[in-house]
Design an enzyme around this catalytic site. Structure first.
Site, PDB file in Angstrom:
ATOM      1  N   LYS A  13       0.821  -1.327  -0.008  1.00 46.09           N
ATOM      2  CA  LYS A  13      -0.070   0.162   0.187  1.00 46.09           C
ATOM      3  C   LYS A  13       0.732   1.091  -0.168  1.00 46.09           C
ATOM      4  O   LYS A  13       0.799   2.172  -1.037  1.00 46.09           O
ATOM      5  CB  LYS A  13      -0.837   0.017   1.276  1.00 46.09           C
ATOM      6  N   ARG A  88     -10.112   0.821   7.956  1.00 49.96           N
ATOM      7  CA  ARG A  88      -9.731  -0.489   8.248  1.00 49.96           C
ATOM      8  C   ARG A  88     -10.945  -1.406   9.372  1.00 49.96           C
ATOM      9  O   ARG A  88     -10.672  -2.429   9.488  1.00 49.96           O
ATOM     10  CB  ARG A  88      -8.630  -0.433   9.162  1.00 49.96           C
ATOM     11  N   ARG A 127      11.798  -5.526   5.638  1.00 50.16           N
ATOM     12  CA  ARG A 127      11.857  -4.231   5.978  1.00 50.16           C
ATOM     13  C   ARG A 127      12.327  -4.003   7.450  1.00 50.16           C
ATOM     14  O   ARG A 127      13.123  -3.124   7.581  1.00 50.16           O
ATOM     15  CB  ARG A 127      10.469  -3.578   5.710  1.00 50.16           C
ATOM     16  N   ARG A 133      11.460  -0.984  12.114  1.00 47.33           N
ATOM     17  CA  ARG A 133      10.335  -0.572  12.345  1.00 47.33           C
ATOM     18  C   ARG A 133      10.033  -1.475  13.619  1.00 47.33           C
ATOM     19  O   ARG A 133       9.806  -2.441  13.656  1.00 47.33           O
ATOM     20  CB  ARG A 133       9.273  -0.583  11.306  1.00 47.33           C
TER      21      ARG A 133
HETATM   22  P1  B4P Z   1       3.844  -1.805   2.172  1.00 48.54           P
HETATM   23  O1  B4P Z   1       2.556  -2.696   2.269  1.00 48.54           O
HETATM   24  O2  B4P Z   1       3.693  -0.875   1.341  1.00 48.54           O
HETATM   25  O3  B4P Z   1       3.717  -1.375   3.772  1.00 48.54           O
HETATM   26  P2  B4P Z   1       2.772  -0.280   4.513  1.00 48.54           P
HETATM   27  O4  B4P Z   1       2.067   0.531   3.534  1.00 48.54           O
HETATM   28  O5  B4P Z   1       3.690   0.379   5.404  1.00 48.54           O
HETATM   29  O6  B4P Z   1       1.666  -1.056   5.318  1.00 48.54           O
HETATM   30  P3  B4P Z   1       1.302  -1.591   6.778  1.00 48.54           P
HETATM   31  O7  B4P Z   1      -0.006  -2.082   6.984  1.00 48.54           O
HETATM   32  O8  B4P Z   1       2.409  -2.386   7.252  1.00 48.54           O
HETATM   33  O9  B4P Z   1       1.555  -0.238   7.401  1.00 48.54           O
HETATM   34  P4  B4P Z   1       0.673   1.106   8.134  1.00 48.54           P
HETATM   35  O10 B4P Z   1       1.641   2.015   8.036  1.00 48.54           O
HETATM   36  O11 B4P Z   1      -0.419   1.382   6.841  1.00 48.54           O
HETATM   37  O12 B4P Z   1       5.242  -2.411   2.217  1.00 48.54           O
HETATM   38  C1  B4P Z   1       5.832  -3.146   2.764  1.00 48.54           C
HETATM   39  C2  B4P Z   1       7.248  -3.611   2.745  1.00 48.54           C
HETATM   40  O13 B4P Z   1       7.220  -4.498   1.547  1.00 48.54           O
HETATM   41  C3  B4P Z   1       8.236  -2.588   2.301  1.00 48.54           C
HETATM   42  O14 B4P Z   1       9.349  -2.803   2.783  1.00 48.54           O
HETATM   43  C4  B4P Z   1       8.039  -2.613   0.727  1.00 48.54           C
HETATM   44  O15 B4P Z   1       9.328  -2.153   0.279  1.00 48.54           O
HETATM   45  C5  B4P Z   1       7.821  -4.091   0.520  1.00 48.54           C
HETATM   46  N1  B4P Z   1       7.185  -4.151  -0.830  1.00 48.54           N
HETATM   47  C6  B4P Z   1       6.082  -3.424  -1.439  1.00 48.54           C
HETATM   48  N2  B4P Z   1       5.775  -3.970  -2.544  1.00 48.54           N
HETATM   49  C7  B4P Z   1       6.588  -5.019  -3.014  1.00 48.54           C
HETATM   50  C8  B4P Z   1       6.945  -5.940  -4.139  1.00 48.54           C
HETATM   51  N3  B4P Z   1       5.954  -5.797  -5.099  1.00 48.54           N
HETATM   52  N4  B4P Z   1       7.733  -6.825  -3.886  1.00 48.54           N
HETATM   53  C9  B4P Z   1       8.589  -6.770  -3.068  1.00 48.54           C
HETATM   54  N5  B4P Z   1       8.627  -6.059  -1.775  1.00 48.54           N
HETATM   55  C10 B4P Z   1       7.473  -5.103  -1.947  1.00 48.54           C
HETATM   56  O16 B4P Z   1       0.099   0.924   9.439  1.00 48.54           O
HETATM   57  C11 B4P Z   1       0.725   0.504  10.364  1.00 48.54           C
HETATM   58  C12 B4P Z   1       0.071   0.504  11.796  1.00 48.54           C
HETATM   59  O17 B4P Z   1      -0.744   1.904  12.067  1.00 48.54           O
HETATM   60  C13 B4P Z   1      -1.110  -0.521  11.638  1.00 48.54           C
HETATM   61  O18 B4P Z   1      -0.650  -1.763  12.095  1.00 48.54           O
HETATM   62  C14 B4P Z   1      -1.852   0.268  12.958  1.00 48.54           C
HETATM   63  O19 B4P Z   1      -1.468  -0.082  14.342  1.00 48.54           O
HETATM   64  C15 B4P Z   1      -1.894   1.643  12.660  1.00 48.54           C
HETATM   65  N6  B4P Z   1      -2.834   2.129  11.834  1.00 48.54           N
HETATM   66  C16 B4P Z   1      -2.670   2.500  10.591  1.00 48.54           C
HETATM   67  N7  B4P Z   1      -4.078   2.828   9.903  1.00 48.54           N
HETATM   68  C17 B4P Z   1      -4.823   2.569  10.599  1.00 48.54           C
HETATM   69  C18 B4P Z   1      -6.441   2.774  10.739  1.00 48.54           C
HETATM   70  N8  B4P Z   1      -7.010   3.199   9.600  1.00 48.54           N
HETATM   71  N9  B4P Z   1      -6.939   2.380  11.810  1.00 48.54           N
HETATM   72  C19 B4P Z   1      -6.352   1.790  12.939  1.00 48.54           C
HETATM   73  N10 B4P Z   1      -5.014   1.928  13.284  1.00 48.54           N
HETATM   74  C20 B4P Z   1      -4.179   2.249  11.957  1.00 48.54           C
END
Ligand code: B4P
Length: 193
Positions: A13, A88, A127, A133
């Site tokens: 994402k 979510r 990551r 992280r």
């Molecule tokens: P991503 O999947 O891009 O990671 P993210 O957006 O940070 O998602 P995540 O769900 O983990 O975190 P968020 O900040 O939304 O990438 C992950 C890894 O994969 C990276 O290292 C990337 O380089 C790699 N990658 C991506 N695409 C690839 C590909 N095609 N091939 C190989 N590698 C690839 O949320 C974090 C926390 O915040 C949640 O757990 C929650 O506690 C809180 N939170 C956020 N939104 C919330 C909400 N709406 N409600 C309540 N809590 C919330």
């Protein structure tokens, strides 16, 4: 364009959000990034969010909803936005619906990025090595995947019923996934000879 980007942790994402948002000229808004910025600055919101995030749990709806409402009220969102990682929970869906209704606007598309659990864990552990992280340890990653399956995955059905959901295979290179997303959001016009 008013877009949502959904999918399990590690589906890509955050990785894809910036590219897609730039292509449509809208701001990319990641609730996770806003929380992490607050954690880094030790704000009141950050101290609260940190406890939930480092356990792999969702930050409470009322806190998250208020934060998103404030962000969407900013001028740069008037003509569109891409929300990454929000909504979510069912309460967040309801609150977003209310926010959009108040503005008299609708969502154009909800992109659901999909990838299998083992690939998600592999990416997030990688990551962890690169960025350290706090929520990228294996037990917390597994907890995040459970929370996603229980609370967020069922939300896709509601958007499917509304006819706005598009599912995209998140496996493959970052560029391949970006091309797939662009193909469903802005298919090339068919040229009639
Ligand atoms: P991503 O999947 O891009 O990671 P993210 O957006 O940070 O998602 P995540 O769900 O983990 O975190 P968020 O900040 O939304 O990438 C992950 C890894 O994969 C990276 O290292 C990337 O380089 C790699 N990658 C991506 N695409 C690839 C590909 N095609 N091939 C190989 N590698 C690839 O949320 C974090 C926390 O915040 C949640 O757990 C929650 O506690 C809180 N939170 C956020 N939104 C919330 C909400 N709406 N409600 C309540 N809590 C919330």
């Amino acid at each position: 364009m008013r877009l949502l980007l959904m999918g399990p942790p590690g589906a890509g994402k955050g990785t894809q959000a910036t590219t897609i948002a730039a292509r449509f000229g809208v701001p990319a808004i990641s609730t996770g990034d806003i929380f992490r910025a607050n954690v880094a600055q030790r704000t009141e919101l950050g101290v609260l969010a940190d406890a939930y995030m480092s356990a792999g749990d969702y930050v409470p709806d009322e806190v998250t909803n208020a934060m998103v409402a404030d962000r969407l009220a900013e001028a740069d969102c008037a003509d569109g936005f891409l929300l990454d990682g929000y909504p979510r929970t069912p309460q967040q869906v309801a609150e977003l619906d209310a926010m959009l209704e108040r503005c008299g606007v609708e969502l154009d598309s909800v992109v659901l990025l999909e990838a299998d659990s083992e690939e998600l864990v592999r990416r997030l552990l990688l990551r962890a090595q690169e960025q350290g992280r706090a929520d990228d340890t294996e037990p917390v990653i597994r907890r995040r995947l459970e929370v996603y399956a229980a609370e967020t995955e069922p939300l896709a059905a509601a958007y499917l019923d509304r006819g706005v959901l598009v599912s995209v295979d998140g496996l493959g290179s970052i560029e391949e996934v970006a091309e797939r997303i662009m193909a469903v959001l802005a298919p090339e016009p068919v040229v009639v000879e």
